[in-house]
Design an enzyme around this catalytic site. Structure first.
Site, short mmCIF file in Angstrom:
data_model
loop_
_atom_site.label_atom_id
_atom_site.label_comp_id
_atom_site.label_asym_id
_atom_site.label_seq_id
_atom_site.Cartn_x
_atom_site.Cartn_y
_atom_site.Cartn_z
N THR A 1 0.84 -1.20 0.00
CA THR A 1 0.00 0.00 0.00
C THR A 1 0.87 1.25 0.00
O THR A 1 0.67 2.17 -0.81
CB THR A 1 -0.95 -0.02 1.22
N LYS B 1 6.17 10.37 20.96
CA LYS B 1 6.27 11.39 22.02
C LYS B 1 4.89 11.78 22.52
O LYS B 1 4.76 12.69 23.34
CB LYS B 1 6.99 12.63 21.48
N HIS C 1 -10.33 -1.08 4.17
CA HIS C 1 -9.13 -0.87 3.35
C HIS C 1 -9.62 -0.54 1.94
O HIS C 1 -9.51 -1.34 1.01
CB HIS C 1 -8.27 -2.14 3.37
N1 CP Z 1 -2.53 -5.52 0.76
C1 CP Z 1 -1.89 -4.76 1.66
O1 CP Z 1 -2.49 -3.89 2.32
O2 CP Z 1 -0.56 -5.03 1.78
P1 CP Z 1 0.45 -4.22 2.70
O3 CP Z 1 0.05 -4.51 4.14
O4 CP Z 1 1.81 -4.73 2.35
O5 CP Z 1 0.28 -2.77 2.39
#
Ligand code: CP
Length: 308
Positions: A52, A80, A129
């Protein structure tokens, strides 16, 4: 100004436009190579990532822009005690758009409330996501030529897998999509998502065996058991190998069933499957760059200057 926090933030028509823009980028990359000259993308990653973060960076570089950011909470002032709200106010002074990954669900939403630049959710806890989902949609569209009228199997960790939750939300909007949810009892989809599927009258079933449904599927979306979301390591060890896709299991699948996986893979897909023409997970990775290029253009309002 708009943000992307969930795949449902875009209407179906907006998703179609974005996928069409991504397909134009695939065909004519040179046309897009200077559109973001002078623009900056910040990557704020409080959790590990390979695809990502790097695909966002590649996307902005491909558009002629520049990138800045941090790749772990440890290398930022979060250590922090700086809040997400203060951090995004600061980043708004440095960049034109940002992608944020955070272990806490809703952190990008909080950031969006304090931001003066577009915030993209690059994965928030076990929640959503959306840019992975747009990548998945482009991959399915490229492989099957459609996003409707199909049976989609989602297999593995359906409880903590944010890519699963986002993909179900995105694909339930297309006509005649049936979901087959394959997981152990402990890793079934969250109750809120089940309630939504039931109340909205979607076609879905929950099963424990991949073998028994393999022949029904048009898409098989495999997922990793999300070790980092477990409270109990023994439970993870007990569940981590619940499903392993190998060539023997795949022999029951349709010839035109494609296998997707958001990656990283641990061992839920045997490497012997990689050479099968139905294995689409590395094509999916490549599509992630094109989709993120399209998304950056849209959120910066630069798509309006282009015909595609
Ligand atoms: N698919 C995906 O989110 O992979 P990463 O965690 O490597 O970003």
């Amino acid at each position: 100004m708009r943000h992307l926090l969930s795949p449902l933030d875009f209407t179906l028509e907006e998703v179609e436009n974005m996928l069409r823009l991504a397909q134009d980028i695939i065909k004519k990359p040179d046309k897009y190579s200077h559109i973001c000259d002078g623009k900056k993308l910040a990557t704020l990653f409080y959790e590990p990532s390979t695809r990502t973060r790097l695909s966002f960076e590649a996307a902005m570089l491909n558009l002629g822009g520049k990138t800045l950011g941090f790749h772990s909470a440890d290398s930022s002032s979060a250590t922090k005690g700086e809040s997400v709200a203060d951090t995004i106010r600061v980043i708004s002074c440095y960049a034109d758009i940002c992608a944020m990954r955070h272990p806490k669900e809703g952190a990008p939403l909080v950031a969006s409330n304090y931001s003066s630049i577009p915030v993209i959710n690059a994965g928030d806890g076990g929640h959503n996501h959306p840019t992975q989902t747009f990548t998945d949609l482009l991959t399915i569209l490229e492989l099957k030529g459609r996003l409707d009228n199909m049976t989609v199997g989602l297999c593995g960790d359906l409880k903590f897998g944010r890519t699963v939750h986002s993909l179900i939300n995105a694909m339930k909007r297309y006509p005649n999509v049936k979901f087959v949810l394959i997981s152990p009892e402990e890793l079934k989809i969250p109750q809120y998502l089940r309630d939504e599927l039931i109340s909205e009258n979607h076609n879905f079933k929950e099963v424990y065996s991949l073998d028994e449904v393999m022949g029904e599927l048009d898409i098989l979306y495999m997922t990793r058991v999300q070790k980092e979301r477990f409270f109990n390591e023994e439970e993870y060890i007990r569940l981590k190998n619940s499903f392993i896709l190998d060539l023997k299991k795949l022999s029951k699948a349709k010839e035109d069933m494609y296998i997707l996986h958001p990656l990283p893979r641990v061992n839920e897909i045997s490497v012997e499957v990689d050479n099968d023409p139905r294995a689409a997970y590395f094509k999916q990775v490549q599509n992630g760059v094109y989709v993120r290029m399209a998304l950056i253009l849209i959120l910066l309002g630069l798509d309006k200057t282009i015909e595609y």
